[in-house]
Design a protein around this motif. Structure first.
Motif, PDB file in Angstrom:
ATOM      1  N   GLY A 362       0.829  -1.193   0.000  1.00  0.00           N
ATOM      2  CA  GLY A 362       0.000   0.000   0.000  1.00  0.00           C
ATOM      3  C   GLY A 362       0.871   1.253   0.000  1.00  0.00           C
ATOM      4  N   MET A 363       0.450   2.274  -0.746  1.00  0.00           N
ATOM      5  CA  MET A 363       1.236   3.502  -0.871  1.00  0.00           C
ATOM      6  C   MET A 363       0.293   4.696  -0.821  1.00  0.00           C
ATOM      7  N   ASP A 364       0.709   5.778  -0.116  1.00  0.00           N
ATOM      8  CA  ASP A 364      -0.106   6.984  -0.082  1.00  0.00           C
ATOM      9  C   ASP A 364       0.273   7.904  -1.237  1.00  0.00           C
ATOM     10  N   ALA A 365      -0.379   9.084  -1.269  1.00  0.00           N
ATOM     11  CA  ALA A 365      -0.170  10.010  -2.384  1.00  0.00           C
ATOM     12  C   ALA A 365       1.236  10.569  -2.417  1.00  0.00           C
ATOM     13  N   ALA A 366       1.944  10.529  -1.300  1.00  0.00           N
ATOM     14  CA  ALA A 366       3.318  11.050  -1.262  1.00  0.00           C
ATOM     15  C   ALA A 366       4.340  10.005  -1.696  1.00  0.00           C
ATOM     16  N   GLY A 367       3.880   8.798  -2.055  1.00  0.00           N
ATOM     17  CA  GLY A 367       4.806   7.754  -2.470  1.00  0.00           C
ATOM     18  C   GLY A 367       5.424   6.999  -1.321  1.00  0.00           C
ATOM     19  N   VAL A 368       4.823   7.078  -0.116  1.00  0.00           N
ATOM     20  CA  VAL A 368       5.348   6.412   1.074  1.00  0.00           C
ATOM     21  C   VAL A 368       4.585   5.110   1.296  1.00  0.00           C
ATOM     22  N   LEU A 392       8.495   4.316  -1.718  1.00  0.00           N
ATOM     23  CA  LEU A 392       8.423   3.138  -2.581  1.00  0.00           C
ATOM     24  C   LEU A 392       9.518   3.154  -3.635  1.00  0.00           C
ATOM     25  N   SER A 393       9.818   4.339  -4.188  1.00  0.00           N
ATOM     26  CA  SER A 393      10.789   4.434  -5.278  1.00  0.00           C
ATOM     27  C   SER A 393      12.191   4.021  -4.845  1.00  0.00           C
ATOM     28  N   THR A 394      12.547   4.294  -3.597  1.00  0.00           N
ATOM     29  CA  THR A 394      13.882   3.943  -3.115  1.00  0.00           C
ATOM     30  C   THR A 394      13.936   2.569  -2.479  1.00  0.00           C
ATOM     31  N   ALA A 404      11.343   7.903 -13.745  1.00  0.00           N
ATOM     32  CA  ALA A 404      10.120   7.629 -14.512  1.00  0.00           C
ATOM     33  C   ALA A 404       8.943   7.360 -13.586  1.00  0.00           C
ATOM     34  N   HIS A 405       9.191   6.680 -12.442  1.00  0.00           N
ATOM     35  CA  HIS A 405       8.120   6.428 -11.473  1.00  0.00           C
ATOM     36  C   HIS A 405       7.587   7.728 -10.896  1.00  0.00           C
ATOM     37  N   GLU A 406       8.485   8.618 -10.458  1.00  0.00           N
ATOM     38  CA  GLU A 406       8.051   9.897  -9.883  1.00  0.00           C
ATOM     39  C   GLU A 406       7.310  10.734 -10.923  1.00  0.00           C
ATOM     40  N   ARG A 407       7.811  10.716 -12.162  1.00  0.00           N
ATOM     41  CA  ARG A 407       7.159  11.484 -13.221  1.00  0.00           C
ATOM     42  C   ARG A 407       5.761  10.950 -13.526  1.00  0.00           C
ATOM     43  N   GLY A 408       5.624   9.607 -13.557  1.00  0.00           N
ATOM     44  CA  GLY A 408       4.311   9.015 -13.786  1.00  0.00           C
ATOM     45  C   GLY A 408       3.331   9.316 -12.667  1.00  0.00           C
ATOM     46  N   LEU A 409       3.814   9.367 -11.405  1.00  0.00           N
ATOM     47  CA  LEU A 409       2.944   9.689 -10.274  1.00  0.00           C
ATOM     48  C   LEU A 409       2.428  11.120 -10.387  1.00  0.00           C
TER      49      LEU A 409
END
Length: 742
Positions: A362-368, A392-394, A404-409
């Motif tokens: 599970g991940m929130d809107a901040a990517g955590v 999640l990205s790290t 690319a993950h951060e850009r897609g989010l």
């Protein structure tokens, strides 16, 4: 001034004394009326709040059952053919949750295949509304309260979800029957909490109404389910259709006394809108006003006293305010208890996620990362305590894909579109140890309260499947190398035979140039030609044996290895199993081609079973391959035939059948092997177009017939060809069998 006419001193005091009680009584009556109104409002609001608390607990109870049936449907989708696992799973679930009266699953035809009650197995429920709704793709179907005949007729709620395969195909439904005893426990628990509050008075009645207005739970058991309160026009039942929660003053339908009724309607928190129940909690108006009437009685006993009743009224009013404050504090405690219950429900949902077969993140809107189950720990190597709170990205995304993950989010938050959302993809993940692993990923977004997005991801490790694919490719490359080696070997043998043939031709040419030794040269040439045929046959026999015993055996072992790989991978993916099975089929097909090539080079059946059986086999294969009707007959054939003679007759028959297939346009061919006093005779006769046998060299057929004549002459035999245009062709070979052969 006379005494009679003198004004009375303090006469106004009498008036004041007379007016003051009236004023005080008026003020007291108004105050009592106000207090009665506030007490009724407070009691109504308390009843409405308690009814709302019960409806909220009902909503959470139904949502938990909704989540349970969704999880069961997902488990059944993964284990769609494992009935033993499914039966054990529903039995364990029913034991863990006594609220379930019955749990079952159907196949795509609506027949019960798994159930906690064995007597229901095989029953057909395809015509039931809950099965039709689930099959039509309406999501989870939540039925209203109705009797459940299987368990003897108790009231129950039907909760049904569809079971789908890996490609979305409909496999059946999983359905449960939830008893209303769990709902009664919710109500009785709330009543206990209500009765423990300070200041509770009188008796309390409660009712649960279905969407149609039927009372399926009633504190008066004699009237449970027997009346429809909406049809009878009960104000509280009708008012519940207009607002979610409130209270009304109305007349009791059976006792005909004024009562205060708090009501609340379930909302299911937006999960399912087709199931709306009403909770009614009712108290007699007399019981609510009993305290104030007691005060009124005391005031009447006090008579004309003014100060003490007024002071007592003020004290009583302050006491009531403090009591209301305590009530408010108790309501706050109830709200905190509801929050704790919600956390417990979230914990149960987490336990269900932990039981999932795939990794869940599970991940929130901040990517955590907010959720991380046991399967995710096994896949990525991060313990739950360390993974929760990390980005999640790290944590699981390789460095080259993080941007690319951060850009897609950011793109999804800006446009609401995401290329990898709501579908399964194969990507590369990062293990805690630093190495990359292939994974299958499915991400689904959800919009929560306050417009905040959360993301749920199901992850599956496909390392074993990728390893199997790599092994399959290596086996295919090995097969290609074997094919190339076979081609090179055949080419080398062919070149060797061509070289031997060229040397023989040169030697024959040289000997023919000597006219003086023409006859001896011809005899030597004939001997050499016979020896060449023997060498050729021996070489053909050796190549055929090599193809059959070496290459063909290797291909068979390769097919067995591929079959073993298929058996090990069968439980992972049906598509992968089919691809491996296709490779195995191609290996088997190649093995058949190699075996046929070996048979064409030299039929082992000629050495093992003799000439008649070899010719019979040749005719059968010719019929199957060319679709020309062929027949074979033999008579009085000796048990032993010299190898050169047998090979010569077989090759002549083989070449003749080949000519029939290529040139004759025949519909039938007959082959006959007979014995005469001088030797053996083979006759091949067809009904084709024929040709002019008087033409020099037999026209286009001359080269093949010349080769057959030379082969026959080498074994001291004779070949005769008779044919005419439109009358078919007959080839007859007579070979002398040496004396002493029986």
């Amino acid at each position: 001034m006379s005494k009679a006419t003198a004004p009375r001193p303090y006469s106004w005091l009498l008036v004041l004394i007379s007016v003051l009680p009236i004023i005080m009584l008026t003020i007291g009556a108004m105050a009592l009326r106000y207090i009665e109104t506030r007490m009724i409002a407070t009691a109504g609001e308390t009843l409405a709040l308690s009814a709302a608390e019960v409806s909220d607990k009902l909503d959470r109870f139904l949502i938990e059952r909704h989540a349970d049936v969704l999880m069961m449907a997902r488990v059944f989708s993964v284990q769609s053919s494992n009935r033993v696992f499914q039966s054990a799973y529903v039995a364990e679930l029913k034991t863990a949750y006594p609220d379930y009266l019955w749990i079952g699953a159907t196949n795509e035809l609506g027949q019960i295949v798994v159930a906690t009650d064995p007597s229901t197995l095989g029953r057909d429920y395809s015509a039931q509304p809950w099965f039709q709704a689930a099959r039509s793709g309406q999501g989870v179907h939540m039925g209203d309260v109705e009797p459940f005949a299987v368990m003897g007729g108790p009231d129950a709620i039907a909760v049904t979800a569809s079971i789908t395969g890996p490609r979305g195909e409909f496999l059946g439904v999983v359905t449960t029957r939830v008893g209303i005893s769990g709902l009664e426990h919710i109500m009785t628990g709330t009543l206990r909490s209500f009765r423990q509050r300070e200041g509770f008075w009188g008796a309390l009645e409660y009712q649960f109404l279905s969407e149609k207005g039927l009372a399926f739970i009633d504190s008066d058991l004699d009237h449970k389910g027997h009346v429809n309160l909406k049809r009878l026009g009960l104000p509280s039942a009708l008012a519940s259709e207009e607002s979610l929660s409130n209270y009304v003053e109305e007349e009791h339908l059976r006792r005909h006394v004024p009562v205060i009724t708090g009501y609340a309607r379930t909302s299911a928190l937006g999960v399912f809108k087709n199931l709306q129940w009403t909770v009614l909690m009712r108290m007699d108006r007399r019981d609510v006003l009993a305290p104030i009437r007691e005060v009124l009685w005391n005031l009447g006993l006090a008579g004309g006293a003014l100060v003490i009743p007024t002071f007592g009224l003020l004290v009583w009013t302050v006491t009531r305010v403090r009591r209301e404050y305590r009530h408010a504090q108790q309501e706050r405690a109830i709200a905190m208890e509801a929050e704790a219950s919600l956390r417990e429900s979230e914990a149960q949902t987490r336990r269900i996620v932990e039981m999932a077969l795939d990794g869940f993140i599970g991940m929130d809107a901040a990517g955590v990362i907010t959720e991380w189950n046991v399967q995710a720990e096994q896949i990525f190597g991060w313990p739950r305590q360390e993974a929760i709170g990390r980005r999640l990205s790290t944590t699981i995304i390789p460095a080259q894909y993080r941007e690319a993950h951060e850009r897609g989010l950011r793109h999804y938050f800006a446009t609401g579109e995401g290329p990898i959302l709501n579908r399964r993809i194969e990507i590369t993940g990062c293990h805690r140890g630093g190495h990359e692993i292939p994974i299958e990923l499915a991400i689904s977004p959800a919009l929560g309260q306050g417009g905040i997005y959360t993301f749920s991801a199901f992850v599956r490790d496909i390392s074993k499947r990728k390893l199997a694919e790599e092994q399959s490719r290596s086996h295919q490359e090995e097969l290609q190398r074997l094919n190339e080696a076979l081609d090179k070997r055949v080419q080398v043998r062919t070149e060797e035979l061509a070289a031997v043939n060229e040397s023989l031709v040169a030697e024959v040419t040289e000997r023919m140039q000597t006219e003086a030794s023409l006859k001896s040269s011809q005899e030597a040439l004939q001997k050499l030609a016979l020896q060449l045929l023997r060498v050729q046959e021996d070489e053909r026999r050796r190549i055929s044996r090599d193809l059959h015993d070496d290459i063909n055996q290797r291909l068979a072992l390769l097919a067995m290895d591929i079959e073993a790989v298929e058996q090990r991978l069968g439980f992972l993916s049906e598509d992968l199993s089919q691809e491996v099975r296709a490779i195995q089929d191609r290996v088997v097909e190649l093995s058949d081609v190699v075996r046929h090539l070996a048979y064409q080079l030299h039929p082992s059946i000629l050495d093992d079973l003799g000439l008649p059986i070899a010719l019979q086999r040749l005719v059968d294969e010719f019929t199957a391959r060319s679709r020309i009707q062929g027949s074979f007959g033999h008579k009085d054939i000796p048990s032993t035939i010299p190898q050169e003679v047998a090979a010569c007759l077989y090759r002549v028959a083989q070449e003749s059948l080949s000519n029939v297939a290529r040139h004759a346009a025949a519909s039938r061919v007959d082959v006959e092997l007979t014995r005469s006093r001088s030797g053996l005779t083979v006759t091949i006769r067809d009904n084709g177009v024929g040709f002019d046998s008087e033409q020099p060299g037999y026209g286009p057929h001359g080269l093949g017939l010349l080769g057959m004549k030379e082969r026959v002459a080498l074994v001291q035999g004779d070949l005769q060809v008779s044919s005419a245009v439109g009358k078919g062709t007959t080839v007859q070979v007579v070979v002398v069998v040496p004396e002493g052969v029986s």
